[in-house]
Scaffold this active site. Sequence first.
Site, PDB file in Angstrom:
ATOM      1  CB  SER A 100      -0.971  -0.027   1.191  1.00  0.00           C
ATOM      2  OG  SER A 100      -1.942   0.980   1.085  1.00  0.00           O
ATOM      3  CG  ASP A 237      -2.464   4.232  -1.383  1.00  0.00           C
ATOM      4  OD1 ASP A 237      -3.083   3.992  -2.435  1.00  0.00           O
ATOM      5  OD2 ASP A 237      -2.609   3.553  -0.344  1.00  0.00           O
ATOM      6  CG  ASP A 239      -2.591  -0.470  -2.608  1.00  0.00           C
ATOM      7  OD1 ASP A 239      -3.072   0.648  -2.357  1.00  0.00           O
ATOM      8  OD2 ASP A 239      -2.618  -1.411  -1.792  1.00  0.00           O
ATOM      9  CG  ASP A 241      -5.453   1.303  -0.170  1.00  0.00           C
ATOM     10  OD1 ASP A 241      -4.668   2.238  -0.418  1.00  0.00           O
ATOM     11  OD2 ASP A 241      -5.341   0.599   0.851  1.00  0.00           O
TER      12      ASP A 241
END
Length: 453
Positions: A100, A237, A239, A241
Amino acid sequence: MRVNVPLHVFRAYDIRGIYGEELTPELMSVVGSAAAEYESSDFVVGCDTRSSSPLLKLALASGIMASGASVTDVGTVPIGAMFFSTVELKLGAMAYVTASHLPPEWNGVKLCHSDGLYFAPDEIRRVGEIAAEGSFSRPNWRGVGCLKLRDVLREYEEFLVNTVSGAELRVILDLGNGATSLVAPRAFRRLGFDVSTLFEDVDPAFSGRGAEPRPECLSELSRAVVSRRADVGVAYDGDGDRAVFTDERGRPLMPEQVAVLLAEGGLRGTIVASADCSSLLERYAEEAGIKVIRVPVGHTYMVRKVIETGAAIGVEHSGHVTIGRFSKFDDGILASLVVCSVAASLGRPVSKLVPEPPRSRRVKVRVDERLKFRVVSELVREYEREFGEVDTTDGVRISAEDYWVLVRASNTEPVVRIAVEAENESLLDNLVKKFTEDVERVYRKLRREGAEP
């Protein structure tokens, strides 16, 4: 060969560690087998853009297949494409290799059931126990799972543009060199938004501004919003999410302000908020005649409560914003499209639509990974004596008429986090100093005593 399984990497809502130290391909294969043993389902696997992610994804897939479950590998994708694959395409339970927002040396895996719900903390712990015990199936050659490859990026893009209403709005996308670069610019443009991008090239080191879109890292986005006369800025961010927004003046918005914007744009109803969210939500809810429900920090807790209560919005201070009707999508791209569509429909500058942020400060105190929860447990006992009634929904929260403070152990980093809001700067400074010193004092005490975690 027996693989060492460090149980501390099995955290409250995912599995994370530093590649080559705590997290290895050998361990990831065991994690895959343990997850398949626990879930008893076929899996869809994918990964973010980190340099270690493809090999960890393959190791994870090999462990899943070795335990008899089949795998659909969707490749390198933003996390929204993973939820699309699980929830909409029904390709199986989800195993997504990512860390993440953490630095590039970190990696891990997020696990979801085939219905799109993240594994709960006790389920992740159980996967860790199965991995440590080695108590998973190893069928012979007749029983191993099969591997399928599927490119879902175009299907996911079609889902986005067919789900959200287009609008004429000038938007700057800060893609942070991450996985959202693969989809977000095209989806926004196809919906009619006037889009400019920053840090669009995929870079496993996130060298542009880092994987975490902290407000202090968004200076280029803020300048671009002002210089190009944009209406909204969006930063993702690593990834995808999370999405962080700026108004037309380039000022970063708190996620709580974004929740208010969505509510003003028609998503009226209960708001589910993480324990560290600003009290501006309660003030807005009182005026709007709606309800705020607090949950521990972590997307798992928020989503489950949104589903349970039928809430209109879910919000975490870290930047996760969930739209009630898409509650199982932990997807910053989808959320940002909805936010920009709502902002356009309201027809006024974003700065005029959201309340002013309160005086607040967030502090991280670095502590040993194995002692961070002990530090907070000690402080709970201290503060119960010092303040009387405290809220232990997540860590310990002390509330008064003119301030509130939350002290909690991070589930993703070796730190204790301190969040403070106060009516004036002097009080804010004093509270930050006091509670930071409290954490440091208790941590030193536990280390002197040689405390076991």
